[in-house]
Design a protein around this motif. Structure first.
Motif, PDB file in Angstrom:
ATOM      1  N   ARG A   1     -12.203  -0.585   0.728  1.00 46.56           N
ATOM      2  CA  ARG A   1     -11.877  -1.999   0.909  1.00 46.56           C
ATOM      3  C   ARG A   1     -13.021  -2.897   0.447  1.00 46.56           C
ATOM      4  NH1 ARG A   1      -7.645  -2.896   5.814  1.00 46.56           N
ATOM      5  NH2 ARG A   1      -6.444  -0.983   5.479  1.00 46.56           N
TER       6      ARG A   1
ATOM      7  N   GLU B   1     -12.707  -3.159  -3.225  1.00 42.50           N
ATOM      8  CA  GLU B   1     -11.629  -4.075  -3.598  1.00 42.50           C
ATOM      9  C   GLU B   1     -12.085  -5.528  -3.519  1.00 42.50           C
ATOM     10  OE1 GLU B   1      -7.743  -1.414  -2.194  1.00 42.50           O
ATOM     11  OE2 GLU B   1      -8.568  -2.949  -0.879  1.00 42.50           O
TER      12      GLU B   1
ATOM     13  N   CYS C   1      -4.875  -1.949  -7.573  1.00 40.80           N
ATOM     14  CA  CYS C   1      -3.651  -1.165  -7.310  1.00 40.80           C
ATOM     15  C   CYS C   1      -3.475  -0.142  -8.431  1.00 40.80           C
ATOM     16  CB  CYS C   1      -2.434  -2.086  -7.237  1.00 40.80           C
ATOM     17  SG  CYS C   1      -2.533  -3.367  -5.983  1.00 40.80           S
TER      18      CYS C   1
ATOM     19  N   SER D   1       0.064   1.494  -9.461  1.00 40.17           N
ATOM     20  CA  SER D   1       1.208   0.578  -9.565  1.00 40.17           C
ATOM     21  C   SER D   1       1.679   0.382 -11.001  1.00 40.17           C
ATOM     22  CB  SER D   1       0.847  -0.783  -8.970  1.00 40.17           C
ATOM     23  OG  SER D   1      -0.139  -1.427  -9.767  1.00 40.17           O
TER      24      SER D   1
ATOM     25  N   TYR E   1      -0.474   0.488   3.997  1.00 42.22           N
ATOM     26  CA  TYR E   1      -1.002   0.363   2.643  1.00 42.22           C
ATOM     27  C   TYR E   1      -0.434  -0.883   1.959  1.00 42.22           C
ATOM     28  CZ  TYR E   1      -1.971   1.676  -2.222  1.00 42.22           C
ATOM     29  OH  TYR E   1      -2.396   1.689  -3.529  1.00 42.22           O
TER      30      TYR E   1
ATOM     31  N   LYS F   1      -2.581  -4.176   0.672  1.00 40.71           N
ATOM     32  CA  LYS F   1      -2.553  -4.564  -0.735  1.00 40.71           C
ATOM     33  C   LYS F   1      -1.950  -5.961  -0.900  1.00 40.71           C
ATOM     34  CE  LYS F   1      -4.344  -0.851  -2.510  1.00 40.71           C
ATOM     35  NZ  LYS F   1      -5.693  -0.883  -3.139  1.00 40.71           N
TER      36      LYS F   1
END
Length: 225
Positions: free
Chosen positions: A29, A32, A64, A67, A168, A172
């Motif tokens: 995290r 991110e 992500c 994705s 999750y 996100k």
């Protein structure tokens, strides 16, 4: 005594394993957030909307990594949304679609669907019915100027590199919502700068280029001589 000692050691091992998982999640995290801050800094120096979209998608793919998706902007002249950047193969979303096909555009807020609930799915999504789909509106001054569409699809359980559960998705969503705010502000400012520049080089009545445009053009041409 041996049984109690073994039980205590097992409990300690479980606690250590749980702590290691929490540390790993915290590191992820933190990474991110660093990516999000870097994206904000890069967006500030973008000179074109295309450049801003490309930068935005490059960071969304890092945040992500499993994705598919697209970043779409509203084309008001054509009354539709057009994909400016696409990632994943395929993206599971139409490249051009009517604004009424996306419920995030109509509602002006994030819209999420998956195969386990009865909610209506955005019709611009072309992926499997059991997929998880998220649409994030790009809002500028209360107006939707585009969307970020993110899709998660897995045909086989063993192909998952991330556990795409509700926790999750929620995490996100928070990250991408913040990213969408940065992206929308940047695109809005670039559009405004483009309008101001266009107004500065054209006559308001006739639409023809004015003296300022002539002077700047002559200066550029002289440099090439």
């Amino acid at each position: 005594d041996i049984t109690d000692r073994q039980k205590a050691e097992d409990e300690l091992q479980n606690a250590n394993n749980e702590l290691a998982l929490w540390v790993k999640e915290l590191q992820k995290r933190t990474h991110e957030l660093i990516q999000l801050n870097e994206m904000g800094g890069q967006l500030q120096i973008c000179k074109t909307i295309q450049e801003a979209c490309a930068i935005s998608v490059s960071y969304i793919k890092k945040i992500c990594p499993t994705s598919h998706g697209s970043l779409c902007l509203i084309n008001e002249l054509k009354n539709c949304a057009e994909a400016i950047e696409i990632w994943g193969d395929p993206s599971y979303s139409k490249k051009v679609f009517s604004m009424k096909d996306c419920l995030a555009i109509l509602k002006g807020e994030q819209y999420y669907t998956d195969g386990s609930n009865p909610r209506i799915r955005c019709t611009h999504i072309t992926g499997p019915e059991n997929g998880k789909n998220m649409c994030f509106p790009l809002l500028a001054n209360g107006k939707v100027i585009g969307i970020i569409n993110i899709n998660y699809f897995y045909e086989l359980e063993e192909t998952k590199s991330e556990i795409v559960n509700d926790t999750y998705i929620e995490h996100k969503s928070q990250i991408i919502t913040t990213a969408a705010e940065h992206i929308a502000l940047t695109i809005s400012n670039l559009k405004l700068n483009g309008i101001i520049f266009e107004q500065s080089i054209r006559d308001a009545l006739t639409g023809l280029f004015n003296r300022r445009y002539m002077e700047s053009t002559i200066e550029k041409e002289i440099k090439w001589v």
